[in-house]
Design a protein around this motif. Structure first.
Motif, mmCIF file in Angstrom:
data_model
loop_
_atom_site.group_PDB
_atom_site.id
_atom_site.type_symbol
_atom_site.label_atom_id
_atom_site.label_comp_id
_atom_site.label_asym_id
_atom_site.label_seq_id
_atom_site.Cartn_x
_atom_site.Cartn_y
_atom_site.Cartn_z
ATOM 1 N N VAL A 127 -0.543 4.433 0.084
ATOM 2 C CA VAL A 127 -1.370 5.591 0.453
ATOM 3 C C VAL A 127 -0.726 6.425 1.563
ATOM 4 C CG1 VAL A 127 -3.658 6.334 1.213
ATOM 5 C CG2 VAL A 127 -3.432 4.403 -0.358
ATOM 6 N N CYS A 128 -0.057 5.775 2.505
ATOM 7 C CA CYS A 128 0.668 6.549 3.513
ATOM 8 C C CYS A 128 2.063 5.937 3.690
ATOM 9 C CB CYS A 128 -0.113 6.630 4.824
ATOM 10 S SG CYS A 128 0.222 5.288 5.971
ATOM 11 N N GLY B 235 3.389 1.907 4.499
ATOM 12 C CA GLY B 235 3.689 0.891 3.489
ATOM 13 C C GLY B 235 3.299 -0.526 3.863
ATOM 14 N N CYS B 236 2.041 -0.746 4.287
ATOM 15 C CA CYS B 236 1.577 -2.090 4.681
ATOM 16 C C CYS B 236 1.651 -3.058 3.499
ATOM 17 C CB CYS B 236 0.126 -2.039 5.156
ATOM 18 S SG CYS B 236 -0.101 -1.069 6.627
ATOM 19 N N GLY C 25 -6.149 1.071 2.756
ATOM 20 C CA GLY C 25 -5.345 0.002 2.175
ATOM 21 C C GLY C 25 -6.212 -1.030 1.488
ATOM 22 N N ALA D 268 -3.432 -1.918 7.591
ATOM 23 C CA ALA D 268 -3.715 -1.393 8.928
ATOM 24 C C ALA D 268 -4.942 -0.500 8.948
ATOM 25 C CB ALA D 268 -2.504 -0.635 9.470
ATOM 26 N N CYS D 269 -5.411 -0.084 7.761
ATOM 27 C CA CYS D 269 -6.610 0.755 7.745
ATOM 28 C C CYS D 269 -7.385 0.518 6.466
ATOM 29 C CB CYS D 269 -6.252 2.236 7.920
ATOM 30 S SG CYS D 269 -5.643 3.009 6.420
ATOM 31 N N CYS E 275 0.846 -1.187 0.000
ATOM 32 C CA CYS E 275 0.000 0.000 0.000
ATOM 33 C C CYS E 275 0.891 1.249 0.000
ATOM 34 C CB CYS E 275 -0.923 0.012 1.207
ATOM 35 S SG CYS E 275 -1.953 1.472 1.255
HETATM 36 S S1 SF4 Z 1 -3.150 0.326 4.765
HETATM 37 FE FE1 SF4 Z 1 -3.526 2.277 5.780
HETATM 38 S S2 SF4 Z 1 -1.848 2.385 7.259
HETATM 39 FE FE2 SF4 Z 1 -1.244 0.796 5.813
HETATM 40 S S3 SF4 Z 1 -0.021 1.884 4.258
HETATM 41 FE FE3 SF4 Z 1 -2.141 1.872 3.515
HETATM 42 S S4 SF4 Z 1 -2.966 3.802 4.205
HETATM 43 FE FE4 SF4 Z 1 -1.125 3.461 5.425
#
Ligand code: SF4
Ligand SMILES: Cc1cc2nc3c(=O)[nH]c(=O)nc-3n(C[C@H](O)[C@H](O)[C@H](O)COP(=O)(O)OP(=O)(O)OC[C@H]3O[C@@H](n4cnc5c(N)ncnc54)[C@H](O)[C@@H]3O)c2cc1C
Lengths: 413, 122
Positions: free
Chosen positions: B9-10, B13-14, B35, B31-32, B7
């Motif tokens: 998005v933030c 990096g999950c 993702g 984690a959120c 991921c």
């Molecule tokens: S799943 Fe959520 S916490 Fe994990 S990298 Fe993506 S946006 Fe960030």
């Protein structure tokens, strides 16, 4: 001698933002000097998107972000000269410039340092081997490709996994060059996850962590490199040597604030940031000389550069109103921190934005603000990385409690 | 079908595992929820923003930077670049001017990402 109230050196994001904010606050007598043949600075060559997320909630490309500022600058009719290189500045704020009309000096009341940064070169990092053509800094290769359409090579190895190196890996692949690999001496990449995925994984480019180039070979033109794994002390283990045939090596091994001019004006520099020592008004050790952007410390996000330019504009207004110098309160860093900026707090500041970089990746940590052995604040932090600048705002309530040396500490408990 | 994606998005990096069963997509490792959305999109149809340059005559530089109006299917990127190679602009151009509509039937336009004046106007 010609005179100007404010002279801004450098027309990149920092200089433009500062000039615009000064004019919006009513300062008329401004002169911006830029050595290149156009305004915008480094952004003009950064054609990828990802600029302005914080300030505009948009993903502009570098040129787009610059264009918005240039358009506003022009609309405000702020005086500027391009092809104008500042050759010297003195402690008493005399600026010597070389521009198409000639070389002359100008007396300034205030000078803003906004000269940006330059790239570390092969000389700075000392890679042994032949002196051959085909070794480029990533930024120069970027400029040639994106502005002149000139591709520096066909088979390329990149040293350094910071964002500039990663962005260039993708750009060169899209321009049909073969990027053979990216080497990083640290056990982790200094680039954003997003860039690792979209610039390396998308093009199947291998990332060699804990590796470095130990030799560049070539007779006239680069013919190949030797790559070695490094041990915990970052020393090459020669038994791991691998050879790669390439015609070009790109160095993406960091930026250094460009402070040749600052030193001429006797501005004191910080050994860690390589930029001027500043107080919370971003004024340097020479009264009336301010600094913002990459010349002050290296930024990963342009939004923060622009915000620094705007902060300098507010500080200049305060400086014109009242030039009494108050006693500055020193700020020191402790624990897992590479640096903290500003290096001192000016009692004139209503709030202080502390900026810092961690010295190693940490999944969690605690930031403490300490004064007189008393912990004023303890803030939990998660997912800290050396490549991402962090910031924390000290409000008036906290500042009122600060009366002597401040320690900013990051620890794991 | 199982697909591993990172991921973006933030900065966390999950590592997100996307699984499909009877047309229903589920994710683990994120984690959120952002993702989840990103992971499924990336597994079904990855898209990327396209930035490049095209030739320009009569301007300060030889090349003019361009950007797509939105993300474009990853598999169309190389084809779209071939189209851009055939385009040649003449100064002046203005920021966000469209130089190619619906490139490769992707539903996405290509815009110039800066203003470039004619050199003799400067
Ligand atoms: S799943 Fe959520 S916490 Fe994990 S990298 Fe993506 S946006 Fe960030
Ligand atoms: C390759 C690269 C990729 C980046 N990618 C991103 C990204 O994806 N997202 C993001 O938000 N940020 C990114 N950044 C960071 C951000 O764009 C920069 O930190 C920011 O633009 C720097 O602005 P500046 O004004 O401090 O410096 P610059 O833009 O370098 O401007 C300094 C100006 O001063 C001029 N100058 C220097 N010396 C003199 C002199 N003696 N006389 C007159 N003029 C002088 C220079 O010509 C230059 O125009 C990137 C930076 C680089 C280098």
């Amino acid at each position: 001698m010609k005179q100007n109230k404010v002279i801004i050196i450098g027309g990149g994001s920092a200089g433009l933002a500062c000039a615009i904010a000064l004019r919006e606050k009513g300062i008329q007598d401004i002169l911006l000097l830029e050595k290149e043949n156009e305004l915008g600075g480094i952004l003009n060559q950064c054609i990828h998107n990802g600029f302005g997320l914080h300030m505009y909630k948009k993903e502009y490309t570098g040129p787009m972000y610059a264009q918005h500022h240039i358009d506003r600058f022009m609309e405000l009719q702020i005086p500027y000269i391009i092809d104008a290189t500042v050759l010297d500045i003195s402690e008493d704020k005399i600026v010597t410039v070389s521009e198409p009309k000639g070389i002359y000096s100008i007396q300034a009341e205030v000078i803003v340092l906004a000269m940006g940064a330059r790239e570390r070169t092969r000389g700075n990092i000392q890679i042994p081997g032949d002196r051959c053509v085909g070794v480029w800094t990533a930024g120069n290769a970027q400029k040639y490709l994106n502005m002149d359409g000139y591709l520096v090579g066909k088979r390329i190895f990149i040293l350094g996994s910071g964002d500039i190196g990663l962005i260039m890996a993708r750009r060169l692949s899209l321009a049909k060059a073969k990027v053979v690999g990216v080497a990083e001496i640290m056990p982790y990449s200094n680039g954003l996850t997003r860039n690792i995925v979209q610039c390396l994984h998308d093009f199947d480019i291998p990332l060699y962590l804990s590796h470095t180039i130990t030799q560049i070979k070539g007779d006239g033109r680069v013919e190949g490199i030797t790559l070695c794994q490094v041990d915990e002390n970052r020393q090459p283990m020669f038994e791991t040597a691998k050879h790669f045939g390439v015609d070009t090596v790109l160095l993406s091994v960091g930026l250094i604030p460009d402070n040749v001019l600052s030193e001429k004006a006797k501005v004191s520099l910080d050994l860690k940031t390589k930029g001027p020592l500043v107080d919370s008004e971003l004024m340097t050790s020479t009264p009336g000389i301010f600094a913002c952007g990459n010349v002050l410390h290296i930024h990963d996000l342009v939004d923060h550069v622009s915000m620094e330019g705007i902060l300098v504009a507010s500080s200049i207004i305060k400086y014109f109103e009242d030039q009494d110098s108050l006693d500055l309160i020193p700020v020191k860093s402790k624990g897992f921190l590479n640096y903290v900026l500003p290096q001192s707090i000016n009692p004139k500041s209503d709030t202080v934005l502390l900026k810092y970089r961690v010295s190693k990746p940490m999944t969690k940590g605690f930031l403490r603000i300490i004064c007189n052995d008393q912990v004023l604040l303890k803030i939990p932090k998660v997912d800290l990385h050396p490549s991402e600048m962090q910031s924390f705002n000290l409000t008036k309530v906290i500042l009122d409690k600060i009366n002597s040396n401040v320690i900013v500490e990051l620890s794991d408990e | 079908m199982n697909k591993q994606v990172i991921c973006i998005v933030c900065p966390k990096g999950c590592k997100v595992l996307v699984s499909e069963e009877n047309g229903v997509y589920t994710t683990t490792g994120n984690a959120c929820n952002r993702g989840n959305i990103y992971g499924i999109q990336e597994a079904i149809e990855p898209k990327r923003m396209l930035t490049s340059t095209v030739k320009i005559n009569g301007a300060l530089h030889q090349r003019c930077p361009v950007v797509s109006s939105g993300p474009i299917k990853k598999e169309l990127i190389m084809e779209a670049l071939k189209v851009l190679e055939t385009i040649s602009l003449s100064a002046p151009v203005t920021i966000e001017q469209i130089i190619c509509h619906n490139i490769c039937d992707s539903g996405v336009d290509i815009l110039v990402s800066r203003t470039m004046g004619k050199t003799n106007d400067l």
